[in-house]
Design a protein around this motif. Structure first.
Motif, PDB file in Angstrom:
ATOM      1  N   ARG A   1       7.530  90.488  36.923  1.00  0.00           N
ATOM      2  CA  ARG A   1       8.453  91.460  36.701  1.00  0.00           C
ATOM      3  C   ARG A   1       8.710  92.232  37.801  1.00  0.00           C
ATOM      4  O   ARG A   1       9.859  92.393  38.440  1.00  0.00           O
ATOM      5  CB  ARG A   1       7.684  92.530  35.636  1.00  0.00           C
ATOM      6  CG  ARG A   1       8.559  93.849  35.757  1.00  0.00           C
ATOM      7  CD  ARG A   1       7.597  94.795  34.729  1.00  0.00           C
ATOM      8  NE  ARG A   1       7.603  94.379  33.445  1.00  0.00           N
ATOM      9  CZ  ARG A   1       8.529  94.448  32.432  1.00  0.00           C
ATOM     10  NH1 ARG A   1       9.597  95.115  32.441  1.00  0.00           N
ATOM     11  NH2 ARG A   1       8.144  94.086  31.295  1.00  0.00           N
TER      12      ARG A   1
ATOM     13  N   GLN B   1      14.387 102.639  38.536  1.00  0.00           N
ATOM     14  CA  GLN B   1      12.899 102.179  38.119  1.00  0.00           C
ATOM     15  C   GLN B   1      12.044 102.136  39.334  1.00  0.00           C
ATOM     16  O   GLN B   1      11.085 102.238  39.768  1.00  0.00           O
ATOM     17  CB  GLN B   1      12.710 100.955  37.237  1.00  0.00           C
ATOM     18  CG  GLN B   1      11.432 100.504  37.061  1.00  0.00           C
ATOM     19  CD  GLN B   1      11.366  99.005  36.354  1.00  0.00           C
ATOM     20  OE1 GLN B   1      12.496  98.733  35.751  1.00  0.00           O
ATOM     21  NE2 GLN B   1      10.334  98.398  36.598  1.00  0.00           N
TER      22      GLN B   1
ATOM     23  N   GLU C   1      17.514  99.683  36.894  1.00  0.00           N
ATOM     24  CA  GLU C   1      16.486  98.755  37.802  1.00  0.00           C
ATOM     25  C   GLU C   1      16.273  99.647  39.204  1.00  0.00           C
ATOM     26  O   GLU C   1      15.203  99.859  39.637  1.00  0.00           O
ATOM     27  CB  GLU C   1      16.774  97.660  37.862  1.00  0.00           C
ATOM     28  CG  GLU C   1      16.561  96.681  36.837  1.00  0.00           C
ATOM     29  CD  GLU C   1      17.301  95.468  36.734  1.00  0.00           C
ATOM     30  OE1 GLU C   1      16.839  94.389  36.176  1.00  0.00           O
ATOM     31  OE2 GLU C   1      18.203  95.144  37.580  1.00  0.00           O
TER      32      GLU C   1
ATOM     33  N   LEU D   1      12.096  91.846  40.244  1.00  0.00           N
ATOM     34  CA  LEU D   1      12.782  93.371  40.546  1.00  0.00           C
ATOM     35  C   LEU D   1      13.159  93.577  41.965  1.00  0.00           C
ATOM     36  O   LEU D   1      14.013  93.858  42.419  1.00  0.00           O
ATOM     37  CB  LEU D   1      11.990  94.387  40.098  1.00  0.00           C
ATOM     38  CG  LEU D   1      12.511  95.865  40.182  1.00  0.00           C
ATOM     39  CD1 LEU D   1      14.085  96.016  39.438  1.00  0.00           C
ATOM     40  CD2 LEU D   1      11.580  96.989  39.501  1.00  0.00           C
TER      41      LEU D   1
ATOM     42  N   ALA E   1      20.601  94.579  41.033  1.00  0.00           N
ATOM     43  CA  ALA E   1      19.629  95.450  40.126  1.00  0.00           C
ATOM     44  C   ALA E   1      20.732  96.152  39.532  1.00  0.00           C
ATOM     45  O   ALA E   1      22.026  96.435  40.246  1.00  0.00           O
ATOM     46  CB  ALA E   1      18.638  95.936  41.037  1.00  0.00           C
TER      47      ALA E   1
ATOM     48  N   ARG F   1      16.065  91.394  42.906  1.00  0.00           N
ATOM     49  CA  ARG F   1      17.454  92.124  42.503  1.00  0.00           C
ATOM     50  C   ARG F   1      17.652  93.364  43.370  1.00  0.00           C
ATOM     51  O   ARG F   1      18.756  93.398  43.681  1.00  0.00           O
ATOM     52  CB  ARG F   1      17.172  92.515  40.954  1.00  0.00           C
ATOM     53  CG  ARG F   1      17.321  91.079  40.256  1.00  0.00           C
ATOM     54  CD  ARG F   1      17.518  91.485  38.634  1.00  0.00           C
ATOM     55  NE  ARG F   1      16.301  92.205  38.097  1.00  0.00           N
ATOM     56  CZ  ARG F   1      15.401  91.978  37.509  1.00  0.00           C
ATOM     57  NH1 ARG F   1      15.296  90.470  37.160  1.00  0.00           N
ATOM     58  NH2 ARG F   1      14.356  92.593  37.130  1.00  0.00           N
TER      59      ARG F   1
END
Length: 354
Positions: free
Chosen positions: A251, A339, A336, A255, A332, A258
Motif C-alpha cells: 500500500r 492521506q 491520496e 502510494l 494520486a 502515485r
C-alpha cells in the motif's frame, strides 16, 4: 482430516489476504503484505487438493483458495512479464547520458567485504550505495573504492542504518538528512552525468515495521511519502534508491509512486527479489530503484549474494527527457494526497517513538 485441514488453510490464507488490505500502521498487519507470492502458492496448492476433500469442507477450500489466489494475483501480476513495462527500454548508444547504480544492503555483522568489492570491480557501476554499513565497512570500502569512486558521502552507524555512497560522477550539494527520526539518515544529492546534465538522487533506508524495530509502519511510511511529495514539488529528473523495508506491491510503496509520479523499472519485467538471500522460499523485492519519467532502462539485474541477507541489485538508467511522454505516470487523487499529508504530519509528531 484432510478435508478439515484444507478448509482451515484456505480460510487462514484468505484471512491474511484480507488483513493486508486494512489501512492501519500496525506492524503485524503490514507484514501480511510481504509474502504475497508464498500465500498465492499455498492457495494454488489448496485449490489443487480441494477435489479430494469432502463436502462441505471442499467448498470452503475451493472458495477460500480461489478468492485468495485472485486477490494475490492482482497485486503480483504487474511485476511479471504478463504486464506492460512501466519504464521503456533504452536505445543503444548515449552512454554519456546513462548512470549505473549498485545498491547493496551489506548486513552489518557480515564481514565479507571482499565479496562485495569484487562485484563492484566486476560491474564497475557509476554509483555504489551501501546500507547497514558501519565504521568497519566504511574503512574497507574507502580503501578499495576511494581512487575510482572519489566522490563520497559517509554515514557510519552501528544501529543497522548506516549508509555509504561512492560515486565516479561528481556529486552536487550532497546533504545528509534525518527526515523523521534522528537515528535514521538519508542522502539527498545532485549527480552530474558525463553529458553535463544534473539529476537528483535520494538514498533511503527507513525503519521497518517489525516487533524488534518498530510496532508500526508509520515512520517508514512518513519518510517515503515525505520524499515523494518533495519529488512531486521539485519536478526535476530524479532517482530513488535503497532498502525501503517495504515490498514493491505494498500500500505504501504504491502510494509513494502515485504521490511522487515515480516509475518502477521492475513492472512488466520481474520481481527481482533481493531478500532473503539465504532462504529461497522466503523472498520478496525489498531493495528498490525508482526513476522519474525522464529515464529509460538499459539494464536491471540481481547480483550474486556475498554473505548478506540481501542480494545486491544493479540498475542502468539513461537520462532521456525527450522520451518522457512515452511513460504513463502514476497519479494520486485528492484523497491520496490528503492521506499522505496526514501520515507525514503524524510521523513527524511522533518521530522519536519506537
Amino acid at each position: 482430516m484432510l478435508s478439515i485441514a484444507l478448509a482451515t488453510v484456505a480460510t487462514l490464507l484468505l484471512g491474511i489476504t484480507l488483513l493486508a488490505r486494512l489501512p492501519v500502521h500496525w506492524w503485524w498487519i503490514r507484514a501480511c503484505e510481504f509474502p504475497r507470492m508464498q500465500i498465492a502458492s499455498l492457495a494454488l496448492m489448496t485449490l489443487l487438493l480441494a477435489p479430494f476433500a469432502e463436502t462441505p469442507w471442499q467448498w470452503l477450500a475451493l472458495v477460500g483458495g480461489l478468492a485468495t489466489l485472485v486477490i494475490q494475483a492482482c497485486y503480483i501480476l504487474p511485476w511479471t512479464r504478463l504486464w506492460p513495462v512501466q519504464v521503456q527500454r533504452a536505445e543503444s548508444g548515449h552512454d554519456e547520458r546513462c548512470v549505473r547504480l549498485l545498491v547493496a544492503n551489506v548486513l552489518t555483522p557480515n564481514r565479507n567485504a571482499e565479496g562485495l568489492i569484487a562485484l563492484i570491480n566486476q560491474h564497475s557501476p557509476d554509483i555504489v550505495l551501501t546500507l547497514e554499513s558501519d565504521d568497519w565497512w566504511g574503512q574497507q570500502l574507502d580503501a578499495a573504492l576511494a581512487s575510482q569512486w572519489p566522490h563520497a558521502v559517509r554515514i557510519p552507524q552501528d544501529n543497522l542504518y548506516g549508509m555509504h555512497l561512492y560515486s565516479r560522477l561528481p556529486l552536487v550539494s550532497p546533504q545528509i538528512e534525518r527526515l523523521i527520526q534522528d537515528d535514521i539518515p538519508s542522502i539527498s544529492t545532485g549527480v552530474t552525468l558525463d553529458c553535463g546534465d544534473d539529476i537528483q538522487l535520494y538514498a533511503v533506508h527507513p525503519r521497518p515495521p517489525a516487533p524488534n524495530e518498530s510496532k508500526e509502519s508509520l515512520w517508514r511510511d512518513a519518510e517515503l511519502l515525505l520524499i515523494g511529495k518533495r519529488i512531486r514539488d521539485d519536478s526535476v529528473p530524479t532517482l530513488v534508491a535503497g532498502d525501503l523495508n517495504d515490498v514493491a506491491w505494498s500500500r505504501t510503496t504504491r502510494l509513494f509512486c502515485r504521490v511522487s509520479g515515480m516509475l518502477d523499472p521492475r513492472r512488466g519485467r520481474a520481481m527481482f527479489n533481493t531478500f532473503h538471500a539465504h532462504y529461497r522460499l522466503l523472498r520478496w523485492p525489498l531493495d528498490h530503484v525508482f526513476s522519474s519519467e525522464h529515464f529509460t532502462l538499459r539494464d536491471l539485474r540481481r547480483l550474486p549474494e556475498f554473505g548478506s541477507d540481501h542480494f545486491p541489485i544493479l540498475t542502468t538508467l539513461c537520462y532521456r527527457p525527450s522520451r518522457a511522454d512515452e511513460h504513463e505516470n502514476p497519479e494520486a487523487d485528492h484523497d491520496e494526497h490528503q492521506q499522505a499529508n496526514e501520515t507525514i504530519r503524524e510521523g513527524k509528531a511522533r518521530g522519536q517513538e519506537d
